[in-house]
Structure formats: structure tokens, C-alpha cells
Design a protein around this motif. Sequence first.
Motif, short mmCIF file in Angstrom:
data_model
loop_
_atom_site.label_atom_id
_atom_site.label_comp_id
_atom_site.label_asym_id
_atom_site.label_seq_id
_atom_site.Cartn_x
_atom_site.Cartn_y
_atom_site.Cartn_z
N ASP A 305 0.99 -1.23 0.04
CA ASP A 305 0.13 0.05 0.15
C ASP A 305 0.92 1.16 -0.17
N ARG A 306 1.92 1.21 0.80
CA ARG A 306 2.78 2.46 1.06
C ARG A 306 3.56 2.75 -0.37
N ILE A 307 4.02 1.65 -1.24
CA ILE A 307 4.74 2.07 -2.36
C ILE A 307 3.98 2.60 -3.52
N THR A 308 2.66 2.79 -3.25
CA THR A 308 1.66 3.26 -4.30
C THR A 308 1.56 4.70 -4.12
N GLU A 309 1.65 5.14 -2.71
CA GLU A 309 1.61 6.51 -2.29
C GLU A 309 2.45 7.41 -3.26
N ASP A 310 1.81 8.58 -3.36
CA ASP A 310 2.72 9.73 -4.46
C ASP A 310 4.17 10.01 -3.70
N ARG A 311 4.19 9.99 -2.37
CA ARG A 311 5.43 10.42 -1.79
C ARG A 311 6.49 9.32 -1.87
N CYS A 312 6.06 8.14 -1.67
CA CYS A 312 7.22 6.94 -1.94
C CYS A 312 7.34 6.67 -3.41
N VAL A 313 6.34 7.01 -4.25
CA VAL A 313 6.80 6.81 -5.48
C VAL A 313 7.76 7.67 -6.07
N ARG A 314 7.53 9.01 -5.56
CA ARG A 314 8.50 10.03 -5.83
C ARG A 314 9.94 9.80 -5.46
N GLU A 315 10.10 9.13 -4.40
CA GLU A 315 11.23 8.91 -3.52
C GLU A 315 11.89 7.63 -4.49
N LEU A 316 11.19 6.54 -4.88
CA LEU A 316 11.97 5.73 -5.51
C LEU A 316 12.08 6.17 -6.95
N GLU A 317 11.41 6.82 -7.56
CA GLU A 317 11.73 7.34 -8.81
C GLU A 317 13.03 8.31 -8.91
N ASN A 318 13.32 8.91 -8.02
CA ASN A 318 14.58 9.52 -7.66
C ASN A 318 15.73 8.73 -7.37
N SER A 319 15.58 7.32 -6.98
CA SER A 319 16.40 6.33 -6.56
C SER A 319 17.14 5.74 -7.68
N SER A 321 18.80 2.90 -7.39
CA SER A 321 19.27 1.52 -6.95
C SER A 321 18.97 0.66 -7.96
N LYS A 322 19.45 -0.49 -7.98
CA LYS A 322 19.42 -1.54 -8.65
C LYS A 322 18.84 -2.75 -7.80
N LYS A 340 7.19 -12.18 -7.34
CA LYS A 340 6.52 -11.36 -8.80
C LYS A 340 5.85 -10.19 -8.58
N GLU A 341 5.07 -10.06 -7.57
CA GLU A 341 4.18 -8.82 -7.23
C GLU A 341 5.17 -7.76 -6.88
N LEU A 342 6.36 -8.04 -6.11
CA LEU A 342 7.36 -7.10 -5.76
C LEU A 342 7.93 -6.68 -6.93
N VAL A 343 8.33 -7.71 -7.87
CA VAL A 343 8.95 -7.13 -8.98
C VAL A 343 8.29 -6.21 -9.85
N GLN A 344 6.98 -6.56 -10.18
CA GLN A 344 5.82 -5.87 -10.83
C GLN A 344 5.97 -4.44 -10.33
N THR A 345 5.85 -4.33 -8.76
CA THR A 345 5.36 -3.05 -8.19
C THR A 345 6.69 -2.14 -8.36
N LEU A 346 7.71 -2.70 -8.35
CA LEU A 346 8.88 -1.99 -8.52
C LEU A 346 9.15 -1.34 -9.81
N LYS A 347 8.95 -2.33 -10.87
CA LYS A 347 8.91 -1.72 -12.05
C LYS A 347 8.26 -0.88 -12.46
N ARG A 348 6.98 -0.74 -11.89
CA ARG A 348 5.91 0.44 -12.30
C ARG A 348 6.26 1.60 -11.68
N SER A 349 7.20 1.60 -10.54
CA SER A 349 8.01 2.83 -10.04
C SER A 349 9.09 3.11 -10.69
N GLY A 350 9.56 2.51 -11.91
CA GLY A 350 10.52 2.84 -12.75
C GLY A 350 12.06 2.42 -12.28
N GLN A 351 12.08 1.23 -11.51
CA GLN A 351 13.15 0.81 -10.92
C GLN A 351 13.90 -0.09 -11.79
N ASP A 352 15.14 -0.35 -11.65
CA ASP A 352 16.13 -1.26 -12.42
C ASP A 352 16.03 -2.66 -11.53
#
Length: 386
Positions: A305-319, A321-322, A340-352
Motif C-alpha cells: 500500500d505504501r509504495i503506491t503513495e505519491d510520496r513513496c513513488v517520488r522517492e523511488l523514482e529519484n532512486s 538503486s538496482k 513477482k508482485e514485488l518485481v512488478q510493483t518496483l518496475k511500475r515505479s521505474g526501478q531497475d
Amino acid sequence: MSQPADNTTTPADSAGVVHRQIIELAAPPRQMVLESGAKLGPIEIAFETWGTLNETKDNAILIAHAFTGDAHAAGYYEDEPDKQGWWDFMIGPGKGIDTNHYFVICINILGSCMGTTGPSSTNPDTGKPFGLDFPMVTIGDMVEAQKMVLDHLGIKSLHSVIGGSVGGMQVLEWCVRYPEMIRSAIPIATTMRHSALAIAFNEIARQAIMADPNWQQGNYYNDSKPDLGLAVARMVGHVTYLSDDAMRRKFGRRLQDKNDFSYDFGVDFQVESYLRHQGTKFVQRFDANSMLYITKAADYFDLKDRITEDRCVRELENSRSKFLVISYSSDWLYPTYQAKELVQTLKRSGQDVSFCEIEADCGHDAFLIPDKRLTDLIGGFLHGIN
């Protein structure tokens, strides 16, 4: 299914002699403010290190241990050469986490009984063990305590943060709270949040402890301890760490030192003897109240739930990290679909993000079993991080 390679270590090829360190932080009036709003301090925190921190202090790797683990991840104590760390096959010179290149640190979590302040520690206000007066802690609080240690050591960035199970939860919490510090992250056999099944098993374990007459609402430190309840709790938990294949291979329905049933409630089957042994061994090293607190902290954790919040997404998008997410095919406590759900969630926030499911029939605890596939996977990933 494939079996992990047997690359167990001996003192001669382990990470070497290590010393446990304990520092005191968050002394009044600068107590630590927990997520619950409660204040805690001073706090003693235990940790161990391997390798050398370079001049720029940017070669540090943080190892986050699982919930009943401790900071003794590798090496051995000078007076206990047989007590090797729980990840000794992974950490050391030339190993997956190579201490010739990295400064590795493992910090015992808040709420534990293995050197860091927890419910069995002395309450400075009363001079007695905290018991249930110890405030509830979260995975986030554990990470904040770890951050205080890194600040104390002058470490402002991490080459990687790595952990399995509840340690993997800490890895994910680090990435959300301090993405600017993390160059890479390896969550192993973990989840973004507990399923109803995982919460249910933790609740059974807690009820086993609290139903023991010796528990006394957590005030048992000067009396008989709730060993029976804690042993049963460990037996329940231990079953979730294994797999059907592993238990069938190791025990089947074989009898324990007999040719026929006893026709009473003693030990008949080898698996019964094994679980009783695991329970008995556990009560000799762990505190029942810590079991209550840490299982509850794991149940509270909810990154999805937290990773989809705007604040968390912005922080991760600026990361920058691999991520390397690792799961095991036979892990039914934190199944691969959750990874796999974790992988999909991280990819949606632009993570490598890279992902690997390791085929093994050992169950959830597979990441603790020596396996060259795991060491090579982690070593190769770390080597590719700039």
C-alpha cells in the motif's frame, strides 16, 4: 529438484575471528521516537563487521538478518571457533559477499534479545526488565535504529543492503525510507506484506506463548520462563520454513528408534523428535517476549500500500538503486508469486529490477543453506554495481 551444493565452511576458510560490538545511542533527551509515537532510549545496539571501510566510506554492505537471527552473520568468536555465523558460506574473502572489497555490517534488530534493546532488557525507569512495558516496534523502527548505527560510523551510502525473510522486509524498508543511500538491494525469500496464512501462523505461535502459565503477562524474568509455550511456537514456525518435499525426504513416516508404535503420546515418528529438539534448542537462546514483538512487527509490515503513495513513488523514482529479487520454488511461506508482485510493483515505479527464482526443494529456509548458485548470483550482481 536440484539440491544445493555442499560448500560448508570450516574455521580455516571462514570469514575469520569476529567481535561483537555494542554501542549506546538515543540517550535522553534525544530518545528514539517510534512509529507508535512512543519514545525509547537509551538503546543498546549490537553489531558485527567484516572487511575494511574505505576512505570514502562507500564500500559498505548492510546485511539484515531474519527475525530470530542475530548480528553474527559470518566468522567465529575467538573463544568459540565452532560457532560460525549463519551466512558464513556467503560472507568472507573471495565469497559471494567479498570482504576483500566490501565492508560488511550486520546489526541486531530492535526488539531482539541478542544484544540489542528489547523486552528482556532493563527498563531504566524501573531497573527491571521491560517485559510488556517495552513499546511495540515496527520494521521501520528497526531500520531507523540501523540508520543510527551507520550515522555513528559515518556511513552515508550503501553499496548494497541484503537480507532474507524478515531481513528482506528490512531491505525494502531501507529502499523506501532512504533511497538516496542505496545503490543496490537484494531482498531474498520475502514479501511486501504478510498473507493471511503467514499472520495466522504467527498468531498461533503467539497464543502458544501467552497460554503458557509461566508467561505471567510477560513478567517471567525472575521466575520460571514460558519454555513450553515458546518451544511449541518454534515448532509451528519451523514447519513453515521447510517444504513438503524436504520433510518427506528427511523424515517420511520413519519411526524414531523403534519398530512399532508406542500406543501413547510419546515420540513415535522421527519428525516429532526433530521438532521437539528444535523447540528445546530454541528456548535456550531466545526470549519469548521478543518472539511476540518481532512476529507482530512482521505482521504489521505492508509495503504494497505504501509504495503506491505519491510520496513513496517520488522517492523511488529519484532512486538509482538496482534490485535483485530472489525467491525459491518450494517456499510456501513467501511464495514466488509474492516475489513477482514485488518485481512488478518496483518496475511500475521505474526501478531497475532483476529477478531469479531458484529451483530448490528446501522450502523457505533455503537461503540459509550453502548453495553455490546463490553465492554466484549475489557475487555477480554486486560486482556489476558502480
